[in-house]
Each structure stands twice: as structure tokens, then as C-alpha cells.
Design a protein around this motif. Sequence first.
Motif, mmCIF file in Angstrom:
data_model
loop_
_atom_site.group_PDB
_atom_site.id
_atom_site.type_symbol
_atom_site.label_atom_id
_atom_site.label_comp_id
_atom_site.label_asym_id
_atom_site.label_seq_id
_atom_site.Cartn_x
_atom_site.Cartn_y
_atom_site.Cartn_z
ATOM 1 N N LEU A 132 81.462 65.985 -7.958
ATOM 2 C CA LEU A 132 81.411 66.584 -9.290
ATOM 3 C C LEU A 132 82.689 66.259 -10.060
ATOM 4 O O LEU A 132 82.648 65.839 -11.203
ATOM 5 C CB LEU A 132 81.223 68.101 -9.183
ATOM 6 C CG LEU A 132 79.915 68.579 -8.553
ATOM 7 C CD1 LEU A 132 79.916 70.090 -8.407
ATOM 8 C CD2 LEU A 132 78.721 68.119 -9.386
ATOM 9 N N LYS A 133 83.835 66.460 -9.386
ATOM 10 C CA LYS A 133 85.128 66.175 -10.012
ATOM 11 C C LYS A 133 86.155 65.884 -8.928
ATOM 12 O O LYS A 133 86.057 66.400 -7.811
ATOM 13 C CB LYS A 133 85.637 67.374 -10.833
ATOM 14 C CG LYS A 133 84.901 67.630 -12.124
ATOM 15 C CD LYS A 133 85.515 68.823 -12.864
ATOM 16 C CE LYS A 133 84.800 69.060 -14.179
ATOM 17 N NZ LYS A 133 85.392 70.205 -14.929
ATOM 18 N N LEU A 134 87.146 65.061 -9.269
ATOM 19 C CA LEU A 134 88.317 64.874 -8.434
ATOM 20 C C LEU A 134 89.526 65.294 -9.255
ATOM 21 O O LEU A 134 89.724 64.819 -10.376
ATOM 22 C CB LEU A 134 88.449 63.418 -7.984
ATOM 23 C CG LEU A 134 89.623 63.101 -7.048
ATOM 24 C CD1 LEU A 134 89.480 63.827 -5.708
ATOM 25 C CD2 LEU A 134 89.733 61.590 -6.811
ATOM 26 N N ILE A 135 90.334 66.202 -8.697
ATOM 27 C CA ILE A 135 91.416 66.838 -9.438
ATOM 28 C C ILE A 135 92.765 66.503 -8.814
ATOM 29 O O ILE A 135 92.895 66.486 -7.583
ATOM 30 C CB ILE A 135 91.249 68.387 -9.413
ATOM 31 C CG1 ILE A 135 89.830 68.791 -9.778
ATOM 32 C CG2 ILE A 135 92.266 69.065 -10.317
ATOM 33 C CD1 ILE A 135 89.381 68.352 -11.140
ATOM 34 N N ALA A 136 93.771 66.271 -9.656
ATOM 35 C CA ALA A 136 95.155 66.225 -9.183
ATOM 36 C C ALA A 136 95.618 67.667 -9.029
ATOM 37 O O ALA A 136 95.939 68.330 -10.008
ATOM 38 C CB ALA A 136 96.037 65.472 -10.177
ATOM 39 N N ALA A 137 95.612 68.165 -7.802
ATOM 40 C CA ALA A 137 95.832 69.600 -7.588
ATOM 41 C C ALA A 137 97.214 70.065 -8.026
ATOM 42 O O ALA A 137 97.369 71.192 -8.504
ATOM 43 C CB ALA A 137 95.611 69.949 -6.118
ATOM 44 N N ASP A 138 98.230 69.216 -7.839
ATOM 45 C CA ASP A 138 99.573 69.624 -8.258
ATOM 46 C C ASP A 138 100.292 68.565 -9.086
ATOM 47 O O ASP A 138 101.441 68.770 -9.486
ATOM 48 C CB ASP A 138 100.435 70.031 -7.058
ATOM 49 C CG ASP A 138 100.344 69.049 -5.910
ATOM 50 O OD1 ASP A 138 99.727 67.979 -6.085
ATOM 51 O OD2 ASP A 138 100.874 69.344 -4.828
ATOM 52 N N GLY A 139 99.645 67.439 -9.347
ATOM 53 C CA GLY A 139 100.232 66.429 -10.223
ATOM 54 C C GLY A 139 101.647 66.060 -9.806
ATOM 55 O O GLY A 139 101.917 65.797 -8.635
ATOM 56 N N PRO A 140 102.598 66.081 -10.738
ATOM 57 C CA PRO A 140 103.982 65.708 -10.417
ATOM 58 C C PRO A 140 104.824 66.854 -9.857
ATOM 59 O O PRO A 140 106.019 66.683 -9.617
ATOM 60 C CB PRO A 140 104.535 65.268 -11.782
ATOM 61 C CG PRO A 140 103.787 66.115 -12.765
ATOM 62 C CD PRO A 140 102.406 66.309 -12.179
#
Length: 257
Positions: free
Chosen positions: A204-212
Motif C-alpha cells: 500500500l505504501k512504503l514510508i521513511a519511518a525516521d528519515g534523517p
Amino acid sequence: MTIELEKHYNKFCEDKRLTRRHGQVEYITSMKYIHECLENMTDVKILDVGAGTGRYSVQLANEGYDVTAIELVKYNLGILKSKKSTVNAMQGTALDLSRFEDNTFDMTLVFGPMYHLYKQEDKVKALEEAKRVTKVGGVILVAYIMNEYSIITHGFKGNNMKECIETGKITEDFHSVSEPEDLYDYVRIEDINGLNEEVGLRRLKLIAADGPANYMRPVLNAMDEETFELFVKYHLTTCERPELLGASSHTLDILIK
């Protein structure tokens, strides 16, 4: 592997990790998408596989959801149970969920296991088990630690790159190679895609959970509260952008059965 994980988590304070600012970003982001998935569900049953000390499962239980938690490490399980929530917590492994029947849960969280499973067949098995116990139309949320975070922080920032190359811990195209003693395994998006294809799960989605956030720990800790809130707002605005996903230290894969 189990013994090494026990030793690691007996020393590492998992309960505090998600309360520090870089961990808060990961937690806030993950909870946002958990709640998005739960919006249109009723009479929800949730399984938290690799629940750690219960940061997610206890919060969801406190919100009124029916939550079952599986945790491998006895120390973490003890902390989870000490929180006196309604979570039905028990010891177990992501590789064997045979105590649960097929199509039991509306939502299955796999937030810890993929960090520590380094064999392809074990990763596939964990996903297959999560898929089996999830209802048709239910969602499975899987967390990963990303390869480039390891290369940049442990390899270059930690000044271990030459040694890692010499010992074969990093391939010619800079993909980390994990063994049981390393405890953590690091992946790229194509690795995740390959797992989903093999198990037959649709994203459904792929998320950058914490990014930088993990790269910026001292900077985040020095921010005043208003600036930190702006950073979280920025992150939530950009965490689905495809060009940022692989550089995040953690990703959250949202799948449907």
C-alpha cells in the motif's frame, strides 16, 4: 542468535529508545500510519510480532484495541508485562506463529524481527507467518533498517569502511553482509521488494519511518520544542517521497493480504 539477542537487549534499553528525540520521530510516524490503517476497521484484533517492551502494543491496548504481543527476549517481555496493560503478551518467535490459526488478525505488526533475521529464508518465513495469521484484506506493517544508513554511519562516520571491505562485510557495490554475530541486518528497497514478491504481498505504501533523524541526533537534541515540532511536521510531509526512502535509517512497509 537467540543467545546473542538476549545479551544485547539485556544491556540495550529498548524501552527508552523510542522516547529519545530521534526515536520519537520514528514512533510518531509509525503510529500515524497505524492509525490511518485502523480508521475503517471495526472490532480490530492486532498482533505485534517482536513487540520489544511494548511501546506500540501497550499504547494500542490503552486506546482500546484487542492486542496480542509476541516477544522473543525474556527481559523485554518482562518489561512489557510489568506495564500492566490488557496486552496478551507471550514469548515466541516470528518464525513460528503456529499457536494462532489462519486469518485471525486484522493488523499484524512486524517491527523488530526483520532487524535481526539475516537469512533470506528466515525473512521469507517471518513474512509468510505474518501473512498466514492475518485476515484477507488485513494489513501487515513491516519495519526494516536500511543499508545506506549502515554504510554512512558505521562505515564512513565510524571509520570502519576499509576494515569492512577487507573482511568482506561490505560487497563491491556497498551492500552490507550480516552474520549472526552482527545482530542487525540492513536492506535496500530492492531487497524488500523481492521479499514481498516471493511471499505474495501487495504494498500500500512504503514510508521513511525516521528519515534523517538518526543522522541528526545531536542537532535534534539541541532543538527547542517549537523547532523540533517543525522538524516532525517537515518529516511527516516528506516521509513518502520516493527519493528519500533509501536514505532513511528505518522504513515502514505497509502491505495488504
